[in-house]
Write an enzyme that holds these catalytic residues in place. Structure first.
Site, mmCIF file in Angstrom:
data_model
loop_
_atom_site.group_PDB
_atom_site.id
_atom_site.type_symbol
_atom_site.label_atom_id
_atom_site.label_comp_id
_atom_site.label_asym_id
_atom_site.label_seq_id
_atom_site.Cartn_x
_atom_site.Cartn_y
_atom_site.Cartn_z
ATOM 1 N N GLU A 34 0.826 -1.209 0.000
ATOM 2 C CA GLU A 34 0.000 0.000 0.000
ATOM 3 C C GLU A 34 0.862 1.262 0.000
ATOM 4 O O GLU A 34 0.547 2.243 -0.678
ATOM 5 C CB GLU A 34 -0.934 0.004 1.217
ATOM 6 C CG GLU A 34 -2.074 -0.990 1.124
ATOM 7 C CD GLU A 34 -3.018 -0.704 -0.025
ATOM 8 O OE1 GLU A 34 -3.371 0.474 -0.237
ATOM 9 O OE2 GLU A 34 -3.395 -1.659 -0.723
ATOM 10 N N CYS A 191 -12.650 1.898 -15.016
ATOM 11 C CA CYS A 191 -13.078 3.285 -14.822
ATOM 12 C C CYS A 191 -11.845 4.188 -14.779
ATOM 13 O O CYS A 191 -11.558 4.856 -13.793
ATOM 14 C CB CYS A 191 -13.886 3.408 -13.532
ATOM 15 S SG CYS A 191 -14.785 4.972 -13.367
ATOM 16 N N CYS A 198 -16.850 1.657 -20.188
ATOM 17 C CA CYS A 198 -18.148 1.571 -19.510
ATOM 18 C C CYS A 198 -18.902 0.277 -19.832
ATOM 19 O O CYS A 198 -19.646 -0.241 -18.983
ATOM 20 C CB CYS A 198 -19.006 2.784 -19.862
ATOM 21 S SG CYS A 198 -18.317 4.356 -19.269
ATOM 22 N N CYS A 201 -18.125 -2.373 -17.326
ATOM 23 C CA CYS A 201 -18.251 -1.982 -15.933
ATOM 24 C C CYS A 201 -19.474 -2.622 -15.281
ATOM 25 O O CYS A 201 -20.584 -2.540 -15.830
ATOM 26 C CB CYS A 201 -18.342 -0.463 -15.823
ATOM 27 S SG CYS A 201 -18.514 0.114 -14.124
ATOM 28 N N CYS A 207 -24.896 4.201 -13.310
ATOM 29 C CA CYS A 207 -23.835 5.197 -13.153
ATOM 30 C C CYS A 207 -24.307 6.526 -13.727
ATOM 31 O O CYS A 207 -24.622 6.629 -14.920
ATOM 32 C CB CYS A 207 -22.561 4.734 -13.858
ATOM 33 S SG CYS A 207 -21.258 5.985 -13.907
#
Length: 344
Positions: A34, A191, A198, A201, A207
């Protein structure tokens, strides 16, 4: 909204990333990934991550390592404050948490270099904790899906995104690793900032950005400001053995703790700088071509100026100045511009 998490989890199982080396329920490895992934792409991080683990396989080995060794392995990855904070945090875990990585997000947030989103990601992946993340990818996904206007870096907009992220969490903690990974994967692979896919997705049916044709507008971009320009002269000083003089920078600030070339403001004062500050007499060669290094907040024009030491080469004994041969310098913690010069 109740189906949001279910759709992402199902999509991640079929289309998400499953072979990343840090996809393990190990808080140390998740934490390391991370931190490395902040401001840095996965493809760049993997090699650094694997080399880092070979040298520091656990928190204890990282905590007792010299900072120079940590920075040397981080060299080229950039944003060196991350490495310094990683080292400090390992020492805090050993001293304050008995060597066991804390489980609660609030405890994790007390460690140097860890904010709310990073703490949530660590605890979600490692301990199945229901905690929302809100990194850059997730901000983009949520701003588009919910049609939230305004720059996400503004506090009011960020607060709205946090509230939304909290409301969308799956009910079961056992789903948190897949759900958290799904958000990261969706933002990184579908995205995307430009030309989002799209049709691929899992949340495109409701959305707001897709339904209103505003994918290119959301999230609202940061207001543009002129990028400041700075310049410096970096001295390539060699002794009669061909070794290069490097100077260790202060522990904080740009390139904090790294070995760098001595710097001066301009070429006209370079010889006097060497005499008065470095206590070295030098012959200067013509400057090499300028090149530019871009930081997050400014552009730095660098003029490399070669010089040869004349006479004695004794240095101050404070440890901040040292002669390096090329291989030693490349193995040390050095910033990217110096690595570029040595490789040229």
């Amino acid at each position: 909204m109740s189906q949001f998490a279910d759709r992402l989890i199902a999509w991640q199982g079929e289309h998400g990333r499953h072979d990343l080396p840090w996809q393990v329920a190990d808080a140390y490895r998740v934490w390391l990934s991370e931190i490395m992934l902040q401001q840095t792409q996965v493809t760049t991080v993997i090699d650094y991550y694997q080399r880092f683990l070979q040298r520091f396989p656990d928190i204890a080995s990282l905590a007792v390592a010299p900072l120079d060794d940590v920075l040397a392995l981080w060299s080229g990855l950039g944003y060196y404050t991350r490495a310094r904070n990683l080292h400090k945090a390992a020492q805090v875990v050993m001293n304050d948490f008995g060597g066991a990585f804390p489980r609660a997000p609030t405890d994790i947030e007390t460690l140097p270099g860890i904010g709310r989103s990073t703490a949530a990601a660590i605890t979600a992946f490692s301990f199945d904790t229901r905690a929302a993340i809100l990194d850059g990818n997730v901000k983009r996904v949520l701003a588009r899906w919910a049609g939230i206007d305004g720059f996400p870096g503004q506090k009011a907009i960020e607060n709205r995104l946090w509230a939304l992220a909290d409301s969308l969490l799956p009910a079961s903690g056992s789903d948190m690793p897949a759900y958290t990974q799904a958000q990261m994967d969706l933002g990184a692979t579908v995205c995307t900032p430009k030309k989002p896919a799209c049709l691929a997705c899992p949340i495109s049916t409701d959305c707001v950005a897709r339904l209103t044709g505003r994918q290119a507008e959301l999230p609202t971009p940061k207001p543009k400001k002129a990028v400041p320009e700075r310049s410096t002269v970096m001295l390539l000083i060699r002794n009669d053995a061909g070794r290069l003089l490097l100077q260790k920078r202060p522990p904080t600030g740009i390139w904090g703790g790294l070995w760098c070339l001595p710097e001066t403001a301009d070429t006209l004062g370079a010889e006097r700088f060497c005499t008065d500050t470095l206590r070295l007499a030098v012959d200067l060669d013509p400057a090499l071509p300028d090149f530019v290094h871009v930081f997050t907040h400014f552009r730095l024009t660098i003029t490399p100026l070669p010089a040869i030491v004349v006479g004695a080469t004794a240095l101050a004994d404070d440890g901040a100045l040292r002669w390096f041969d090329r291989s030693e310098a490349l193995a040390a913690g050095i910033p990217t511009p110096l690595r570029r010069l040595l490789n040229a």
